[in-house]
Design a protein around this motif. Structure first.
Motif, short mmCIF file in Angstrom:
data_model
loop_
_atom_site.label_atom_id
_atom_site.label_comp_id
_atom_site.label_asym_id
_atom_site.label_seq_id
_atom_site.Cartn_x
_atom_site.Cartn_y
_atom_site.Cartn_z
N ALA A 195 0.81 -1.21 -0.04
CA ALA A 195 0.02 0.01 -0.10
C ALA A 195 0.84 1.20 -0.03
CB ALA A 195 -0.85 0.07 1.14
N GLU A 196 0.57 2.27 -0.77
CA GLU A 196 1.07 3.36 -0.75
C GLU A 196 0.86 4.33 0.28
OE1 GLU A 196 1.91 7.50 -3.65
OE2 GLU A 196 0.46 5.55 -4.31
N VAL A 197 1.74 4.85 1.16
CA VAL A 197 1.66 5.80 2.20
C VAL A 197 2.17 7.06 2.04
CG1 VAL A 197 2.12 5.79 4.79
CG2 VAL A 197 1.74 3.58 3.68
N GLU A 198 1.65 8.01 2.66
CA GLU A 198 1.98 9.50 2.44
C GLU A 198 2.07 9.99 4.15
OE1 GLU A 198 1.34 12.80 -0.63
OE2 GLU A 198 -0.15 12.93 0.81
N ILE A 199 2.96 10.63 4.61
CA ILE A 199 2.88 10.89 5.80
C ILE A 199 3.43 12.63 5.87
CG2 ILE A 199 4.11 10.87 8.10
CD1 ILE A 199 5.14 7.79 7.50
N PHE A 200 2.50 13.10 6.53
CA PHE A 200 2.88 14.82 6.62
C PHE A 200 2.11 15.37 7.99
CE2 PHE A 200 -1.36 13.76 4.57
CZ PHE A 200 -2.23 14.80 5.28
N MET A 201 2.76 16.71 8.27
CA MET A 201 2.00 17.03 9.44
C MET A 201 1.32 18.45 8.90
SD MET A 201 5.67 17.00 11.75
CE MET A 201 4.85 17.80 13.19
N VAL A 202 0.15 18.78 9.94
CA VAL A 202 -0.59 20.11 9.58
C VAL A 202 -0.91 20.68 11.15
CG1 VAL A 202 -1.91 19.13 7.75
CG2 VAL A 202 -2.66 18.51 10.02
N ASN A 203 -1.09 21.98 10.87
CA ASN A 203 -1.56 22.83 12.11
C ASN A 203 -2.99 22.47 12.25
OD1 ASN A 203 -2.07 24.59 14.02
ND2 ASN A 203 -1.55 26.34 12.76
N TYR A 204 -3.32 21.64 13.10
CA TYR A 204 -4.75 21.32 13.37
C TYR A 204 -5.65 22.37 13.90
CZ TYR A 204 -3.54 20.81 18.64
OH TYR A 204 -2.71 20.88 19.68
N GLU A 205 -4.89 23.67 14.24
CA GLU A 205 -5.66 24.87 14.54
C GLU A 205 -6.07 25.74 13.24
OE1 GLU A 205 -7.25 25.69 17.19
OE2 GLU A 205 -6.21 24.45 18.77
N ASP A 206 -5.28 25.40 12.14
CA ASP A 206 -5.65 26.31 10.90
C ASP A 206 -5.07 25.08 9.73
OD1 ASP A 206 -5.98 27.94 8.97
OD2 ASP A 206 -4.64 29.47 9.69
N LEU A 207 -6.08 24.53 9.43
CA LEU A 207 -5.70 23.51 8.22
C LEU A 207 -5.28 24.25 6.96
CD1 LEU A 207 -8.31 20.59 8.94
CD2 LEU A 207 -5.74 20.65 9.51
N SER A 208 -5.64 25.55 6.73
CA SER A 208 -5.40 26.14 5.51
C SER A 208 -4.15 26.44 5.39
CB SER A 208 -6.40 27.35 5.43
OG SER A 208 -5.90 28.25 6.53
N GLN A 209 -3.19 26.31 6.26
CA GLN A 209 -1.72 26.41 6.20
C GLN A 209 -1.20 25.37 5.40
OE1 GLN A 209 -0.50 27.48 10.31
NE2 GLN A 209 -1.43 29.30 10.29
N GLY A 210 -1.70 24.45 5.16
CA GLY A 210 -0.98 23.49 4.06
C GLY A 210 -0.36 22.39 4.99
N LYS A 211 0.28 21.67 4.21
CA LYS A 211 1.04 20.46 4.91
C LYS A 211 2.55 20.43 4.70
CE LYS A 211 -2.35 17.63 2.44
NZ LYS A 211 -2.40 16.61 1.48
N ILE A 212 3.33 19.86 5.71
CA ILE A 212 4.67 19.55 5.70
C ILE A 212 4.86 18.05 5.47
CG2 ILE A 212 6.81 19.64 7.05
CD1 ILE A 212 5.58 21.70 8.84
N TYR A 213 5.35 17.91 4.30
CA TYR A 213 5.55 16.34 3.67
C TYR A 213 6.66 15.94 4.49
CZ TYR A 213 1.61 17.00 0.33
OH TYR A 213 0.53 17.34 -0.23
N LEU A 214 6.53 14.67 5.12
CA LEU A 214 7.68 14.06 5.84
C LEU A 214 8.32 12.78 5.31
CD1 LEU A 214 6.12 14.03 9.45
CD2 LEU A 214 7.69 15.86 8.29
N LYS A 215 7.22 12.11 4.51
CA LYS A 215 7.80 10.91 3.95
C LYS A 215 6.74 10.26 2.82
CE LYS A 215 11.23 8.17 3.68
NZ LYS A 215 12.43 8.43 3.00
#
Length: 284
Positions: free
Chosen positions: A95-115
């Protein structure tokens, strides 16, 4: 270098952050699942990421020499989407996996891709699972495309084989059980080896919806390639598909499908190569 939204970068530069990690899983059957280590469900880009308790991820190991990046993800079998049966049935394999971080208080700020990568080995231990995540460089260590072999490289019934399996699929009932790997279905009267290499799908009982390859079939006795996770019971119903040994002779005689045979039966084998090499040596 990662491109980060300026507002998210400003948030990262602050003294307090409200970040969480999300995992987006896309299985080979097209099913997409989302999980997060936040204490509440999140919706990111229209995908629901369910709060998953008990997840533990190791640090990501990355090197500059094209070796495979890897990390392990441990978790509890507590989500309806991650069941022991699905894992043992191989639904999360590759299965393909994408891991990222977000600011859960403001999801409009986008993602930080980790792996990003694919699932490797997935193990089940009691009520826990351990999944190995392999980086994209794993593809560089695999054969991609077709190779020349004397046997067929298609899967029986797939788009390359094209054979309709209705006439080779049988529904029956378990009549006696030896263990979680060996049982009998007395209604099956086919010749020995007919189902060897085929697939059994349990359609009732504790192993319902689980698939397993047939290691050997002889005299109504079915030996599976591996033990199933739960005890097989007399009266369990199964669906079983005939096996194919990938040879041109079986393709022609058993399935009348030689026109779609995807191997190279006339390719010289090891014996022919050694014989040619020996003959050349004698001529010197």
């Amino acid at each position: 270098m990662k491109n980060i939204d300026p507002d998210l970068q400003l948030h990262l530069d602050g003294t307090t952050t409200t970040l969480c990690t999300c995992w987006h899983v896309t299985r080979e059957d097209g099913v997409e699942l989302g999980f997060t280590d936040h204490d509440q469900d999140l919706t990111v880009d229209a995908q629901l990421y369910k709060a998953a308790t008990g997840f533990t991820a190791t640090s990501v190991e990355s090197k500059a020499d094209f070796s495979v990046d890897n990390m392990d993800l441990e978790g509890m079998l507590s989500s309806n989407e991650i069941s022991e049966t699905d894992i043992l049935n191989g639904r999360y394999d590759y299965a393909e996996v994408e891991i990222f971080m977000v600011n859960y208080e403001d999801l409009s700020q986008g993602k930080i891709y980790l792996k990003r990568g694919r699932m490797g080995e997935v193990k089940v231990n009691s009520s826990q699972f351990v999944a190995e995540l392999r980086g994209l460089s794993q593809h560089l260590q695999q054969h991609i495309g077709r190779v020349y072999t004397s046997s067929c490289d298609a899967i029986l019934g797939d788009s390359r084989c094209t054979k309709a399996l209705g006439a080779f699929t049988f529904a029956t009932t378990v009549t006696s059980v030896t263990d979680r790997q060996i049982f009998k279905a007395s209604a099956l009267t086919q010749a020995a080896g007919y189902f060897t290499g085929g697939v059994v799908t349990f359609t009732s009982g504790d192993n319902d919806d689980l698939e397993m390859e047939v290691k050997e079939f002889e005299g109504t006795k079915i030996t599976l390639a591996l033990p199933v996770p739960y005890q097989i019971q007399v009266g369990d119903t199964i669906s079983i598909v005939a096996g194919c040994d990938k040879t041109s002779a079986t393709c022609a005689a058993k399935f009348s499908n030689l026109i779609n045979f995807r191997g190279f039966p006339d390719i010289p084998g090891t014996d022919a190569i050694l014989e040619t090499a020996g003959t050349a040596e004698l001529r010197r």
